[in-house]
Structure formats: structure tokens, C-alpha cells
Scaffold this motif. Structure first.
Motif, mmCIF file in Angstrom:
data_model
loop_
_atom_site.group_PDB
_atom_site.id
_atom_site.type_symbol
_atom_site.label_atom_id
_atom_site.label_comp_id
_atom_site.label_asym_id
_atom_site.label_seq_id
_atom_site.Cartn_x
_atom_site.Cartn_y
_atom_site.Cartn_z
ATOM 1 N N LYS A 1 2.780 18.700 70.438
ATOM 2 C CA LYS A 1 2.095 17.797 71.440
ATOM 3 C C LYS A 1 2.603 17.754 72.742
ATOM 4 C CE LYS A 1 0.380 14.646 67.744
ATOM 5 N NZ LYS A 1 -0.824 15.764 67.391
ATOM 6 N N SER A 2 2.906 19.002 73.300
ATOM 7 C CA SER A 2 3.741 19.245 74.435
ATOM 8 C C SER A 2 2.887 20.210 75.474
ATOM 9 C CB SER A 2 5.104 19.183 74.213
ATOM 10 O OG SER A 2 5.639 18.530 73.659
ATOM 11 N N LYS B 1 5.075 15.369 83.580
ATOM 12 C CA LYS B 1 5.573 14.173 82.726
ATOM 13 C C LYS B 1 5.106 12.895 83.340
ATOM 14 C CE LYS B 1 10.006 13.286 82.681
ATOM 15 N NZ LYS B 1 11.412 13.491 82.327
ATOM 16 N N THR B 2 4.904 12.910 84.458
ATOM 17 C CA THR B 2 4.641 11.546 85.377
ATOM 18 C C THR B 2 3.086 11.489 85.480
ATOM 19 O OG1 THR B 2 6.730 11.338 86.428
ATOM 20 C CG2 THR B 2 4.768 10.321 87.446
ATOM 21 N N ASN C 1 0.712 14.207 81.797
ATOM 22 C CA ASN C 1 0.967 13.737 80.254
ATOM 23 C C ASN C 1 -0.083 12.561 80.108
ATOM 24 O OD1 ASN C 1 2.765 15.719 79.523
ATOM 25 N ND2 ASN C 1 4.206 14.200 78.552
ATOM 26 N N ASP C 2 -0.697 12.240 78.840
ATOM 27 C CA ASP C 2 -1.420 11.426 78.085
ATOM 28 C C ASP C 2 -0.352 10.569 77.510
ATOM 29 O OD1 ASP C 2 -3.945 11.901 79.380
ATOM 30 O OD2 ASP C 2 -4.608 13.057 77.677
ATOM 31 N N ASP C 3 -0.586 9.296 77.064
ATOM 32 C CA ASP C 3 0.339 8.494 76.549
ATOM 33 C C ASP C 3 0.961 8.956 75.152
ATOM 34 O OD1 ASP C 3 0.117 6.489 78.310
ATOM 35 O OD2 ASP C 3 -1.414 5.356 77.492
ATOM 36 N N ASN C 4 -0.181 9.903 74.317
ATOM 37 C CA ASN C 4 0.366 10.501 73.089
ATOM 38 C C ASN C 4 0.941 11.878 73.164
ATOM 39 O OD1 ASN C 4 -2.220 11.571 73.848
ATOM 40 N ND2 ASN C 4 -2.867 11.934 71.958
ATOM 41 N N ASP C 5 1.262 12.339 74.474
ATOM 42 C CA ASP C 5 2.005 13.563 74.966
ATOM 43 C C ASP C 5 3.396 13.509 74.832
ATOM 44 O OD1 ASP C 5 -0.620 15.011 75.018
ATOM 45 O OD2 ASP C 5 -0.712 14.631 77.111
ATOM 46 N N ASN C 6 3.985 14.358 74.137
ATOM 47 C CA ASN C 6 5.335 14.508 74.398
ATOM 48 C C ASN C 6 5.663 14.956 75.338
ATOM 49 O OD1 ASN C 6 6.024 13.280 71.755
ATOM 50 N ND2 ASN C 6 5.546 15.239 70.507
#
Length: 340
Positions: A250-251, A278-279, A282-287
């Protein structure tokens, strides 16, 4: 001309249901036929071995018997009984005492490729990976030719007998960022001669044209997002060479292509892109995103200084345009294990 009436929703659902039933039935029939074929060949191998034991044949005489058997069976029954096929049937019974342990995902063609591999742990690894990843014959042959087993062990940096056994039983497990990195990556499918100078944009274009082969080489869970993905920082545009998403980790996976050896600036550049993703992406569920620098040369000591200290996962690995020398990789692996 009379206009044909369109299907109602109920009729469309009925057709899809029937198609699904037929498709599932065909798969079951194909699986059953494949199982019976392999069982038949296993039993033939058993008979060949029993005859050798009964007649107390030496290997030279046994080979002559198999050659005669091949000619007779081919004349009477047709194709499928070549000398090499009969040898594989014999070896199938020798190597798999319990035929029920074989996966239903393995065809006879898969098994013929696997039976060539003498090392048990290595064969079990490719057997497991073929089942888990549903490799075609072409994909299995390519992974064997590219020495995937040795490359994964060398990539971990912790190669030992326990790791070899674990890899053979479970296949490649992807649970952490380090698990997706190989050493080296092999791009033989591009058809580029060794040592031919390449521009980064040309290498990128070739990889995109061979994206299916590239995804196979990258490994499990990779999905292609795009190339030259824009990163805008303070009204300045930068571009990530290639971006993938790994559905297991999930990355986002950011790959920078370098047609030179690893440089000090490469690590900082990719780390900046990772901070942006990363900022901003990325969504909330992404590592957290992962970065891989693919370069032609990488000095391990220099790489430690270049890549060390980053909060993000940044890796560097070499790539080659030709299939690696298997003997050299095996020797390197043996040295790593010996020095553990």
C-alpha cells in the motif's frame, strides 16, 4: 427494417450468470484434465523405474531402453512420448514421491522446467512462486533464466541456510519495503547490447514499451501509475521518472533511472520527491512512499553514506541489460553464506 429489441437488465444478468457458469465449468474440466495427465505421466515414470529395478539395469542400458520405448510409443500412440519427455516422467516419480503434493496450478510444461533444477530448495521456490503468482511457462522460464532465487537472497543481505529454506517454502514474501528490492535488476527483455551508451529518457521509453516485462521483473503487487510524474515545489516543476503503486505494501514506489553510477545528489533528489508524495499525494490509508534508484554501478560503501540517515525508505540497486551469469551469482551467494 425491423429494429432489434435491446436486452432488459434481467436478461443481461441472466446471460452473465450463464457465462460465469460455463467459464467456471471449463476451468474445472481443464484442471481435472491437467491433474489426470500429470498423474498418468507419474505412473509411467513409476513403471520405467520398476522395470529398471527388476532388470537391474545400469544407467547406460536404462537410457537405451527409454530410447526404444520412445520410438515404440510414438509409433503406436503419437506425440508426447519423446525421449526427453520419458526421462522427465521418470524424474517426476523420483522427485515427487507423493503426487498429491503438486499444485493444480502446475502444468506438465511447468514441471518439465522445474525438473531441470537439481537444487531442491531452489526448485521448491520456483514451484511455490509459480503457484502464488500464477506464472505462465514463459514467465517461469524468464525468472529461472534471470536467477531470481539467487538475486532475492543476495538482495536481503542476510543470506543463510535458514533464509534459503524459508524462501523455498514460502516463496517471496512482501511485508516490508526491503522485500521488493532485487540485486541486480535484469532488463534483458529490452534487447540492449551490454555497455551500449543510453540516455535516461531512451531507457525510460523502452521500459514503458515493455511494461508487462518490467512489471514481472519488479515483482509482486506492482501497478504502473505513470512516467515523468510532476512534482511542484515553490512554483518549480520536477519530474519523477517512473511511479508505481504496490498494492501489497500500500505504497507508492518512485523509481529514478540513472545511466551512470550512483551519485551523492541522487539520494537527496529522490528523498525530496518522497517527502512531496508523503505530504501531497498519499491518502490516509497509504503507507509512506518508497524510492528506488536504478543505476549502472553501485559501490556498497559509498551507497551507505549516500542513502543513510534518510527518514524515508530510499534504496539503490544496479541493473543489467543481459542475463546474469548463474555460476557467478551462486558463487557470490555461497561466499555471503560462508561469511555469515
Amino acid at each position: 427494417m425491423e429494429k432489434k429489441s435491446s436486452l432488459t437488465n434481467h436478461q443481461s444478468d441472466l446471460i452473465e450468470s450463464i457465462k460465469s457458469i460455463i467459464s467456471n465449468s471449463r476451468k474445472k474440466v481443464a484442471t481435472k484434465v491437467n491433474h489426470e495427465l500429470i498423474l498418468t505421466y507419474w505412473k509411467i515414470g513409476e513403471q520405467i523405474l520398476l522395470n529398471e529395478q527388476k532388470e537391474s539395469l545400469d544407467m547406460k542400458t536404462a537410457n537405451q531402453v527409454i530410447l526404444k520405448l520412445s520410438k515404440e510409443l510414438t509409433n503406436e500412440l503419437g506425440r508426447g512420448f519423446s525421449r526427453s519427455n520419458l526421462f522427465n516422467m521418470r524424474k517426476l516419480h523420483l522427485e515427487y514421491k507423493d503426487i498429491q503434493t503438486l499444485s493444480g496450478h502446475l502444468s506438465w510444461s511447468h514441471l518439465c522446467e522445474l525438473l531441470i533444477i537439481e537444487n531442491l530448495e531452489k526448485r521448491q521456490f520456483y514451484e511455490t512462486e509459480t503457484k502464488n503468482s500464477k506464472w505462465s511457462i514463459r514467465e517461469l522460464k524468464r525468472q529461472i533464466d534471470s536467477s531470481l532465487f539467487e538475486r532475492l537472497l543476495l538482495s536481503s543481505g542476510k543470506a543463510n541456510k535458514e533464509k534459503i529454506i524459508e524462501l523455498s517454502k514460502k516463496g517471496q514474501e512482501v511485508t516490508k519495503p526491503e522485500d521488493i528490492v532485487k540485486s541486480p535488476y535484469v532488463f534483458e527483455f529490452l534487447g540492449i547490447p551490454e555497455n551500449k551508451p543510453m540516455l535516461e529518457k531512451d531507457l525510460e521509453a523502452k521500459l514503458i514499451r515493455h511494461i508487462e516485462d518490467f512489471l514481472l521483473e519488479l515483482g509482486k503487487g506492482f501497478m504502473f501509475v505513470g512516467s515523468q510524474q510532476r512534482v511542484t515545489i515553490n512554483n518549480t516543476h520536477y519530474y519523477v521518472d517512473m511511479v508505481f503503486y504496490n498494492k501489497i505494501l500500500k505504497s507508492y514506489i518512485l523509481i529514478e533511472l540513472k545511466t551512470t553510477k550512483l551519485k551523492i545528489s541522487d539520494g537527496g533528489q529522490l528523498n525530496t520527491y518522497l517527502n512531496y508524495y508523503k505530504t501531497e499525494v498519499n491518502d490516509d490509508n497509504d503507507n509512506p512512499p518508497i524510492g528506488i534508484i536504478l543505476c549502472t554501478e553501485k559501490d556498497e560503501i559509498t551507497a551507505e553514506y549516500i542513502l543513510g540517515g534518510f527518514e524515508n525508505n530510499v534504496f539503490a540497486s544496479k541493473y543489467t541489460y543481459i542475463l546474469p551469469n548463474k555460476e557467478d551469482l551462486i558463487k557470490e551467494l555461497e561466499e555471503v553464506i560462508k561469511n555469515e
